[in-house]
Design a protein around this motif. Sequence first.
Motif, mmCIF file in Angstrom:
data_model
loop_
_atom_site.group_PDB
_atom_site.id
_atom_site.type_symbol
_atom_site.label_atom_id
_atom_site.label_comp_id
_atom_site.label_asym_id
_atom_site.label_seq_id
_atom_site.Cartn_x
_atom_site.Cartn_y
_atom_site.Cartn_z
ATOM 1 N N ARG A 150 0.961 -1.244 -0.084
ATOM 2 C CA ARG A 150 0.112 0.002 -0.023
ATOM 3 C C ARG A 150 1.000 1.417 0.095
ATOM 4 O O ARG A 150 0.321 2.476 -0.477
ATOM 5 N N SER A 151 2.097 1.102 0.386
ATOM 6 C CA SER A 151 2.819 2.394 0.540
ATOM 7 C C SER A 151 3.422 3.017 -0.898
ATOM 8 O O SER A 151 3.682 4.082 -1.024
ATOM 9 N N LYS A 152 3.117 2.073 -1.861
ATOM 10 C CA LYS A 152 3.323 2.726 -3.230
ATOM 11 C C LYS A 152 2.737 3.910 -3.930
ATOM 12 O O LYS A 152 3.162 4.864 -4.418
ATOM 13 N N LYS A 153 1.528 4.316 -3.103
ATOM 14 C CA LYS A 153 0.800 5.259 -3.344
ATOM 15 C C LYS A 153 1.512 6.724 -2.771
ATOM 16 O O LYS A 153 1.239 7.723 -3.062
ATOM 17 N N HIS A 154 2.514 6.389 -1.833
ATOM 18 C CA HIS A 154 3.268 7.566 -1.423
ATOM 19 C C HIS A 154 4.456 7.932 -2.277
ATOM 20 O O HIS A 154 5.233 8.620 -2.126
ATOM 21 N N VAL A 155 4.588 7.305 -3.442
ATOM 22 C CA VAL A 155 5.575 7.372 -4.279
ATOM 23 C C VAL A 155 4.957 7.674 -5.695
ATOM 24 O O VAL A 155 4.516 7.014 -6.379
ATOM 25 N N SER A 156 4.931 9.176 -5.872
ATOM 26 C CA SER A 156 4.179 9.682 -7.151
ATOM 27 C C SER A 156 4.592 9.070 -8.376
ATOM 28 O O SER A 156 5.559 8.875 -8.621
#
Length: 254
Positions: A150-156
């Motif tokens: 889910r952390s991928k959303k914090h890498v634009s």
Amino acid sequence: MTFSELKDFLDEKADFYNNLSFIDDDPISIPHRFSLKQDIEIVGFLTATISWGNRKSIINDAEKMLNFMENAPFDFIKNVSERELKSLEKITVHRTFMGEDFREFILNLKRLYSKNDSLENFFFIQNEEQNFYHALHRFRENFIGENIHRSKKHVSSTYKNSSAKRLIMFLRWMVRKDRKGVDFGIWENIDQKYLSVPLDVHTGNISRKINIIQRKQNDWKTVEEMDLVLRKFNPEDPALYDFALFGLGVSKDF
């Protein structure tokens, strides 16, 4: 204003805001506590990642991450085990950036540094590229890796037309070189002429008021629209104008 008048105005404002006093209330103050290149990269990247909202809150929450890493980020990331990160799973770091996101970021950084001595290796401009559109996508793919979280959303994702404001800001910190002492300029192999101004509410609103951009959205297409003008003002250092545009927006001087 004419082209020449606007350039002079922005040059004057950039010079006014680009000084050591800028650091005091800005998230860049967090990586400025370190001297080791890798420490600066890690802290800069993590701080930039949570840089949305109130700047005081950003700085306070970056402090939380630093404290967890025992104020020795590179050493911590090299040596930490997954078991030691279990305590992060149920905490909030900054707004929607949760402890489990921080945990994943630490593990991803650990993987990248296991085979590289610098994050610079993941941001190189290739072939005929004129900005970081593709480089940011390549970094994102390398950083996320095969373990989709889910952390991928914090890498634009620039490929989804994101302005990638936080990554662009991180690049400015690492790449831009001058004698003012705000930006670090520790990445020697990337030319600052490829940098863009991080596009956020402040830089976007001021840019529209002075007719640098016309688009209403803060997205990658608008970043490129801004580039067209700012690179005419200063082809070798277009990101200099981040100080002018952001400073005018925050101070409400304009």
